[in-house]
Structures are given as structure tokens and as C-alpha cells.
Design an enzyme around this catalytic site. Structure first.
Site, PDB file in Angstrom:
ATOM      1  N   LYS A  54     105.497  11.052 148.854  1.00 14.18           N
ATOM      2  CA  LYS A  54     105.213  12.420 148.364  1.00 14.18           C
ATOM      3  C   LYS A  54     103.953  12.318 147.499  1.00 14.18           C
ATOM      4  CE  LYS A  54     109.912  13.952 148.512  1.00 14.18           C
ATOM      5  NZ  LYS A  54     111.094  14.397 147.782  1.00 14.18           N
ATOM      6  N   GLN A  98     113.426  14.105 141.810  1.00 14.89           N
ATOM      7  CA  GLN A  98     114.097  13.565 142.977  1.00 14.89           C
ATOM      8  C   GLN A  98     115.543  13.437 142.900  1.00 14.89           C
ATOM      9  OE1 GLN A  98     112.377  13.189 145.891  1.00 14.89           O
ATOM     10  NE2 GLN A  98     114.099  12.143 146.827  1.00 14.89           N
ATOM     11  N   ASP A 121     110.835  22.456 145.236  1.00 16.60           N
ATOM     12  CA  ASP A 121     112.030  22.276 146.177  1.00 16.60           C
ATOM     13  C   ASP A 121     112.715  23.596 146.664  1.00 16.60           C
ATOM     14  OD1 ASP A 121     112.418  19.358 146.703  1.00 16.60           O
ATOM     15  OD2 ASP A 121     113.242  19.093 144.661  1.00 16.60           O
TER      16      ASP A 121
HETATM   17  N1  GUN Z   1     116.691  14.045 147.728  1.00 17.02           N
HETATM   18  C1  GUN Z   1     116.692  14.109 149.180  1.00 17.02           C
HETATM   19  N2  GUN Z   1     116.392  15.247 149.529  1.00 17.02           N
HETATM   20  C2  GUN Z   1     115.475  15.691 148.397  1.00 17.02           C
HETATM   21  C3  GUN Z   1     114.706  16.907 148.206  1.00 17.02           C
HETATM   22  O1  GUN Z   1     114.370  17.386 149.191  1.00 17.02           O
HETATM   23  N3  GUN Z   1     114.334  16.936 147.235  1.00 17.02           N
HETATM   24  C4  GUN Z   1     114.562  16.112 146.100  1.00 17.02           C
HETATM   25  N4  GUN Z   1     114.039  16.658 144.795  1.00 17.02           N
HETATM   26  N5  GUN Z   1     115.377  15.424 146.096  1.00 17.02           N
HETATM   27  C5  GUN Z   1     115.931  15.026 147.360  1.00 17.02           C
END
Ligand code: GUN
Length: 292
Positions: A54, A98, A121
Site C-alpha cells: 500500500k 490494518q 477503508d
Molecule cells: N485486513 C484485510 N483486509 C483489510 C482492509 O481492506 N483494510 C484494512 N485496514 N485491513 C484489512
């Protein structure tokens, strides 16, 4: 019959290029640089890889990455104070924490602490509500990416029978909202669904988001259906002890003989998720600067 393979890698690259163009334009017109803060708590290996990707892609498309890694024993109070600091930092337009988080931290409290305008998100209850009621919020990245791939593949989705297997807040539930907004007839199936095979076989669009490797078999798929595989599962390679490979939630090779089109793992939904995160960061930045 052999299914078309939906190339998520190339769609994601196109989207990232469009975003990079818009970021350049924004910077040349207004000297604004969109900023994304990805917070990683602890050292879960998969999360480390996701966050690193990311951050890299954020910078590659000309945005600022203000990520931070916090130790696994970080208290909830300290994480909430850090989120609050980012909420008040005008150079940060998007914040993501995350998941999963270590056990001493309640994920809902953290999600709710993020200002909804910066919640790239799309997990904050305000954004969940906005999606459900058709208002402008921020949409969760993985379902947004699946929806884009479906529209690229099929065009208008109106009237299609869509079955989503999985009811998570991150994928299943928001995916249902997006497909409803596309005028699909939507079913959410899950681990307690009776006769799951029969339910899946009704689907013109089948979205697999259960988190179980190769769970959905070829004979669960309606001939010609479009299959979107959200799963990312690491399994041991046959006859090669200690070696692993990534597989989806669909038993891919046999499914090729039945489906009309299918996303591969890797190279399907995964790359779209990060591209959509960058898109959300740009949207959040434009809105925070009253440019959208
Ligand atoms: N863990 C697995 N998928 C995601 C996501 O789309 N966003 C975040 N913040 N954590 C995750």
C-alpha cells in the site's frame, strides 16, 4: 468451454495510471499532495506485506505516504491518540489501520475513532450507513474493486442474480450493497446457508469471499457465470514440503471449464483493492479541499 480470465492486474494498473494523472494535475493546479497514513500494529507477516505494498503504490502514484509501524504491545489508548493526531493533521487525507489488530485493541473503537472523511477503508459506521442509503461516503476497497471488474467484464449488471458467499463487514455486506445499487438480485450466503451448492448454482455473478481455500467447486457454478474470487489463502504445495502457493476460495482449474469468466488468484481482485484505496485517498483529499 474455457472461461475468460479477468485480468485484475492490468485493470488495476490502468486505474493507478488514471489516479497518478489526476494527482499530477491536482498538484500542478493547487500544490496539494494527497496523503495516506497506513498504521500497522504488531508484526503479522501478511499484514506487513499488505501495508508495504500500500505504501509503495501510494508513493508510486505521486501521493504522500505517512505510514507508521507500532509495536504489538501498543495500548488501545495510545493507538486512539495516534489516530486523533492524524485526524487533526491536514496533510493526511486518508487513514487506515490494518486489521487484524492485537487482542488488547478493540477494532470497532479504532474504526469509530477515524474521522469518516478520512476513513479510506470505508469501515466507519457513517460510511457503512452512507453506502446502505445511497449517499456519498467512502466505499470499502475490495468490494469496490470487484464491482469495477464486474462492470468491465459484463457492462450493465441489471437484473443479474448475484450470490455472495461470505458476510463479512469488509467484503460480503458492502458487496451486497454495491450489487443492489447495480440492480442485481442479491443473495448473501454464508457458513450456515442450507444447500449452498444449489444456491451458488443460481448465480449469474458469484462472489466468493469465505476465506476457505478452493472451497467452491466447479459443479457449484452455473455454466457461463462470472466468478469473482476474493480469497487469498496460502496452502502447502503438493509433493513439495515447505513450499507454499496462493489460492483463492474457488477451485480454479476445474472452474475454468464451467464459468464464463473468472478472476485468478493472484492477479485478480487483490491488485484492484490497493488501486481502489488510492482512489479513495484521492477522493478524500479532493473533498477535504472542497474540490469535489
Ligand atoms: N485486513 C484485510 N483486509 C483489510 C482492509 O481492506 N483494510 C484494512 N485496514 N485491513 C484489512
Amino acid at each position: 468451454m474455457s472461461a475468460s480470465i479477468i485480468d485484475g492486474k492490468s485493470s488495476a494498473e490502468n486505474l493507478r495510471n488514471q489516479i497518478a494523472d489526476q494527482v499530477r494535475h491536482l498538484n500542478s493546479q493547487s500544490q496539494i499532495i494527497p496523503g495516506l497514513a497506513a498504521i500497522l500494529v504488531g508484526d503479522d507477516p501478511a499484514s506487513q506485506v499488505y501495508v508495504r505494498n500500500k505504501e509503495k503504490q501510494t508513493m508510486d502514484c505521486g501521493m504522500m505516504s505517512a505510514g507508521r509501524k507500532l509495536p504489538s504491545d501498543t495500548s488501545q489508548k495510545d493507538l486512539l491518540s495516534y489516530v486523533e493526531k492524524l485526524n487533526n493533521d491536514s496533510s493526511v487525507h486518508g487513514i487506515l489501520v490494518q486489521l487484524p489488530l492485537p487482542p488488547q485493541i478493540d477494532p470497532s473503537s479504532v474504526i469509530q475513532a477515524i474521522r469518516p472523511e478520512k476513513d479510506v477503508d470505508g469501515f466507519h459506521p457513517s460510511n457503512v450507513g452512507a453506502l446502505a442509503s445511497g449517499e456519498h461516503g467512502l466505499i470499502p476497497c475490495t468490494p469496490m474493486g470487484c464491482n469495477m471488474l464486474l462492470k468491465e467484464q459484463l457492462g450493465d449488471l441489471s437484473g443479474a442474480n448475484a450470490v455472495i458467499v461470505g458476510r463479512s463487514n469488509i467484503v460480503g455486506k458492502p458487496m451486497a450493497q454495491l450489487l443492489l445499487a447495480e440492480n442485481c438480485t442479491v443473495t448473501i450466503a454464508h457458513s450456515k446457508t442450507l444447500n449452498l451448492k444449489k444456491v451458488c448454482r443460481q448465480a449469474d455473478i458469484l462472489v466468493a469471499a469465505v476465506g476457505l481455500p478452493q472451497f467452491i467447486k466447479a459443479d457449484w457454478i452455473k455454466p457461463g457465470a462470472t466468478v469473482i474470487d476474493v480469497g487469498i489463502n496460502r496452502i502447502q504445495k503438493e509433493n513439495e514440503i515447505g513450499k507454499y502457493k496462493l489460492v483463492g476460495d474457488v477451485d480454479f482449474t476445474p472452474a475454468l471449464d464451467v464459468a464464463g469468466a473468472i478472476t485468478p488468484v493472484p492477479g485478480g481482485v487483490g491488485p484492484m483493492t490497493i488501486a481502489c484505496l488510492l482512489q479513495n485517498t484521492l477522493i478524500a483529499c479532493l473533498r477535504q479541499n472542497n474540490l469535489l
